[in-house]
Design a protein around this motif. Structure first.
Motif, short mmCIF file in Angstrom:
data_model
loop_
_atom_site.label_atom_id
_atom_site.label_comp_id
_atom_site.label_asym_id
_atom_site.label_seq_id
_atom_site.Cartn_x
_atom_site.Cartn_y
_atom_site.Cartn_z
N GLU A 13 -19.58 86.55 44.43
CA GLU A 13 -20.98 86.14 44.53
C GLU A 13 -21.10 85.01 45.56
OE1 GLU A 13 -23.61 87.43 42.88
OE2 GLU A 13 -22.23 88.92 42.04
N PRO A 14 -22.17 85.02 46.37
CA PRO A 14 -22.37 83.92 47.33
C PRO A 14 -22.37 82.57 46.62
CG PRO A 14 -23.93 85.69 47.73
CD PRO A 14 -23.23 86.01 46.43
N ASP A 15 -21.76 81.58 47.26
CA ASP A 15 -21.66 80.22 46.72
C ASP A 15 -21.99 79.28 47.88
OD1 ASP A 15 -21.07 77.97 45.27
OD2 ASP A 15 -18.93 78.39 45.06
N PRO A 16 -23.29 79.02 48.10
CA PRO A 16 -23.72 78.30 49.31
C PRO A 16 -23.00 76.96 49.51
CG PRO A 16 -25.61 79.14 48.10
CD PRO A 16 -24.41 79.34 47.22
N LEU A 17 -22.63 76.71 50.76
CA LEU A 17 -22.02 75.45 51.15
C LEU A 17 -23.10 74.39 51.37
CD1 LEU A 17 -19.49 76.67 53.84
CD2 LEU A 17 -18.91 75.30 51.83
N ASP A 18 -22.77 73.15 51.09
CA ASP A 18 -23.63 72.03 51.46
C ASP A 18 -23.60 71.95 52.99
OD1 ASP A 18 -24.76 69.58 52.10
OD2 ASP A 18 -23.72 68.50 50.52
N PRO A 19 -24.74 72.04 53.67
CA PRO A 19 -24.74 72.01 55.13
C PRO A 19 -24.03 70.78 55.72
CG PRO A 19 -26.92 72.57 54.31
CD PRO A 19 -26.08 72.18 53.12
N VAL A 20 -24.00 69.68 54.99
CA VAL A 20 -23.32 68.47 55.46
C VAL A 20 -21.82 68.70 55.58
CG1 VAL A 20 -22.80 66.06 54.83
CG2 VAL A 20 -25.10 66.97 54.50
N ALA A 21 -21.28 69.64 54.81
CA ALA A 21 -19.84 69.92 54.82
C ALA A 21 -19.41 70.77 56.01
CB ALA A 21 -19.44 70.62 53.52
N VAL A 22 -20.35 71.44 56.66
CA VAL A 22 -20.02 72.33 57.77
C VAL A 22 -19.84 71.52 59.05
CG1 VAL A 22 -20.76 74.31 59.15
CG2 VAL A 22 -21.24 74.24 56.69
N VAL A 23 -18.63 71.62 59.63
CA VAL A 23 -18.29 70.90 60.86
C VAL A 23 -18.49 71.81 62.07
CG1 VAL A 23 -16.40 69.77 62.11
CG2 VAL A 23 -16.64 69.45 59.63
N ALA A 24 -18.11 73.08 61.94
CA ALA A 24 -18.22 74.02 63.06
C ALA A 24 -18.39 75.44 62.54
CB ALA A 24 -16.96 73.94 63.94
N GLY A 25 -19.07 76.25 63.33
CA GLY A 25 -19.26 77.65 62.97
C GLY A 25 -20.33 77.83 61.91
#
Length: 110
Positions: A13-25
């Motif tokens: 099941e999708p488990d959305p990431l916190d956008p703050v955690a995304v560094v690249a891509g």
């Protein structure tokens, strides 16, 4: 409850990431919790290519497919791929660079 299933074929099941955690891509995470109680959580976790940061739980995992580099702040850099077992310490700050979609089976101690 006892059971068996194909890790490779399991639907997550999708488990959305916190956008703050995304560094690249544009990495996407999905999960299937197989068991959870007040002591442990066991499941299957997958992330698509990209780079993310995290603060880890006390975890042991086995990579089923894919490859990633896990940089641990003030610690080692781990290169993981199929068949590798990893141990992460609660509170460790990490940066995951996922080179190929990574699927792992994990157990987190709560």
């Amino acid at each position: 409850m006892s059971f068996a299933l194909s890790v490779a074929a399991a639907e997550l099941e999708p488990d959305p990431l916190d956008p703050v955690a995304v560094v690249a891509g544009d990495p996407e995470v999905s999960t299937l919790v197989l068991h959870s109680d007040d002591r442990v959580e066991r499941g299957i976790w997958q992330i698509t290519p990209g780079t993310v940061t995290d603060t880890e739980a006390d975890e042991i995992f086995t990579v089923v497919s894919g490859r990633a580099t896990i940089e641990i702040e003030d610690g080692p850099t781990l290169e993981v791929g199929p068949g590798d077992v990893g141990v992460l310490t609660a509170g460790a700050r990490t940066t995951w660079t996922v080179h190929e979609t990574l699927r792992k089976v994990y157990q987190v101690t709560l």
